[in-house]
Design a protein around this motif. Structure first.
Motif, PDB file in Angstrom:
ATOM      1  N   VAL A  84       0.841  -1.200   0.145  1.00  0.00           N
ATOM      2  CA  VAL A  84      -0.164   0.031  -0.121  1.00  0.00           C
ATOM      3  C   VAL A  84       0.979   1.331  -0.008  1.00  0.00           C
ATOM      4  O   VAL A  84       1.992   1.368   0.719  1.00  0.00           O
ATOM      5  CB  VAL A  84      -1.129  -0.049   1.397  1.00  0.00           C
ATOM      6  CG1 VAL A  84      -0.022   0.124   2.438  1.00  0.00           C
ATOM      7  CG2 VAL A  84      -1.895   1.134   1.106  1.00  0.00           C
ATOM      8  N   VAL A  85       0.435   2.167  -0.672  1.00  0.00           N
ATOM      9  CA  VAL A  85       1.162   3.410  -0.708  1.00  0.00           C
ATOM     10  C   VAL A  85       0.172   4.434   0.203  1.00  0.00           C
ATOM     11  O   VAL A  85      -1.034   4.584   0.088  1.00  0.00           O
ATOM     12  CB  VAL A  85       1.547   4.186  -2.111  1.00  0.00           C
ATOM     13  CG1 VAL A  85       0.279   4.231  -2.954  1.00  0.00           C
ATOM     14  CG2 VAL A  85       2.199   5.447  -2.054  1.00  0.00           C
ATOM     15  N   SER A  95      -4.921  -0.175   6.254  1.00  0.00           N
ATOM     16  CA  SER A  95      -4.519  -1.108   5.336  1.00  0.00           C
ATOM     17  C   SER A  95      -4.022  -2.437   5.869  1.00  0.00           C
ATOM     18  O   SER A  95      -4.194  -3.457   5.333  1.00  0.00           O
ATOM     19  CB  SER A  95      -3.514  -0.660   4.352  1.00  0.00           C
ATOM     20  OG  SER A  95      -2.231  -0.404   5.000  1.00  0.00           O
ATOM     21  N   LYS A  96      -3.583  -2.264   6.938  1.00  0.00           N
ATOM     22  CA  LYS A  96      -3.071  -3.444   7.805  1.00  0.00           C
ATOM     23  C   LYS A  96      -4.475  -4.370   8.491  1.00  0.00           C
ATOM     24  O   LYS A  96      -4.518  -5.390   8.165  1.00  0.00           O
ATOM     25  CB  LYS A  96      -1.951  -3.365   8.738  1.00  0.00           C
ATOM     26  CG  LYS A  96      -1.487  -4.122   9.708  1.00  0.00           C
ATOM     27  CD  LYS A  96      -0.624  -5.198   8.974  1.00  0.00           C
ATOM     28  CE  LYS A  96       0.760  -4.660   8.928  1.00  0.00           C
ATOM     29  NZ  LYS A  96       1.536  -4.319  10.308  1.00  0.00           N
ATOM     30  N   ASN A 100      -4.690  -6.738   5.479  1.00  0.00           N
ATOM     31  CA  ASN A 100      -3.474  -7.391   5.775  1.00  0.00           C
ATOM     32  C   ASN A 100      -2.271  -6.985   4.889  1.00  0.00           C
ATOM     33  O   ASN A 100      -1.507  -7.943   4.348  1.00  0.00           O
ATOM     34  CB  ASN A 100      -3.848  -8.946   5.925  1.00  0.00           C
ATOM     35  CG  ASN A 100      -2.781  -9.412   6.861  1.00  0.00           C
ATOM     36  OD1 ASN A 100      -2.257  -9.150   7.546  1.00  0.00           O
ATOM     37  ND2 ASN A 100      -2.757 -10.898   6.562  1.00  0.00           N
ATOM     38  N   THR A 101      -2.085  -5.834   4.835  1.00  0.00           N
ATOM     39  CA  THR A 101      -0.938  -5.434   3.785  1.00  0.00           C
ATOM     40  C   THR A 101       0.484  -5.707   4.474  1.00  0.00           C
ATOM     41  O   THR A 101       0.644  -5.808   5.816  1.00  0.00           O
ATOM     42  CB  THR A 101      -0.752  -3.901   3.740  1.00  0.00           C
ATOM     43  OG1 THR A 101      -1.018  -3.198   5.154  1.00  0.00           O
ATOM     44  CG2 THR A 101      -2.074  -3.446   2.911  1.00  0.00           C
ATOM     45  N   LYS A 125       2.172  -0.998  14.360  1.00  0.00           N
ATOM     46  CA  LYS A 125       1.352  -1.354  15.443  1.00  0.00           C
ATOM     47  C   LYS A 125       0.060  -1.970  15.358  1.00  0.00           C
ATOM     48  O   LYS A 125      -0.584  -2.690  15.942  1.00  0.00           O
ATOM     49  CB  LYS A 125       1.312  -0.114  16.536  1.00  0.00           C
ATOM     50  CG  LYS A 125       0.434   0.812  16.167  1.00  0.00           C
ATOM     51  CD  LYS A 125       0.509   1.771  17.367  1.00  0.00           C
ATOM     52  CE  LYS A 125      -0.665   3.119  17.147  1.00  0.00           C
ATOM     53  NZ  LYS A 125      -0.496   3.792  18.051  1.00  0.00           N
ATOM     54  N   ALA A 126      -0.632  -1.653  13.881  1.00  0.00           N
ATOM     55  CA  ALA A 126      -1.807  -2.225  13.428  1.00  0.00           C
ATOM     56  C   ALA A 126      -1.755  -3.689  13.467  1.00  0.00           C
ATOM     57  O   ALA A 126      -0.918  -4.198  12.973  1.00  0.00           O
ATOM     58  CB  ALA A 126      -2.353  -1.688  12.288  1.00  0.00           C
ATOM     59  N   THR A 127      -2.935  -4.360  13.606  1.00  0.00           N
ATOM     60  CA  THR A 127      -2.702  -5.842  13.269  1.00  0.00           C
ATOM     61  C   THR A 127      -4.023  -6.166  12.272  1.00  0.00           C
ATOM     62  O   THR A 127      -5.066  -5.385  12.512  1.00  0.00           O
ATOM     63  CB  THR A 127      -2.904  -7.048  14.595  1.00  0.00           C
ATOM     64  OG1 THR A 127      -4.104  -6.266  15.524  1.00  0.00           O
ATOM     65  CG2 THR A 127      -1.739  -6.438  15.335  1.00  0.00           C
TER      66      THR A 127
END
Length: 145
Positions: A84-85, A95-96, A100-101, A125-127
């Motif tokens: 992802v940009v 996006s994460k 699941n980037t 830190k995102a899941t």
């Protein structure tokens, strides 16, 4: 986490700032170039980082070029990559969580060093939330076959 980072000549000056920041956060970083500001081609570095991520040699990847667009497109050509940009932290986070980037890209001509740090921090830190998003990620994976 073990992270791969790559850039073209335009991202060369921003990369050491991001590498230092990642190390401050406790991550191990592998640098896949470019190693100077001499003109080069972003697909080379997008591919290198993406292959490291797809092979499982690293946990995730970070890419930097002028806008983040070209290098993320190159990374997305590698099977198993969801790059992802991002130009701001909220999209990086979602996006994460939703897609699941496994690679994030940004542009050194678009974001400054402090905003780039915020993007990286939120993304790392995102899941992945799973649930309703699993089906969509699986649909994207099927498109690769």
């Amino acid at each position: 986490m073990k992270l791969a980072i790559g850039n073209d000549h335009v991202g060369f000056e921003l990369k050491p700032i991001i590498v230092d920041y990642l190390k401050e956060l406790g991550h191990e970083v592998q640098d896949f170039g470019a190693y100077s500001s001499e003109r080069t081609d972003y697909p080379l570095y997008g591919k290198k980082v993406a292959e490291e991520v797809a092979s499982g040699n690293v946990d995730a990847g970070i890419l930097i070029c002028g806008t983040g667009v070209g290098i993320s497109i190159a990374a997305n050509k590698v099977k198993g990559i969801r790059a992802v940009v991002c130009s701001e932290p909220y999209s990086a986070k979602l996006s994460k969580e939703h897609n699941n980037t496994n690679v994030v890209a940004f542009g050194s001509r678009v974001v400054g060093s402090e905003l780039a740090k915020m993007i990286v921090k939120e993304w790392l830190k995102a899941t992945f939330e799973g649930g309703r998003h699993v089906k969509r990620v699986e649909m994207m994976q099927q498109m690769e076959k």
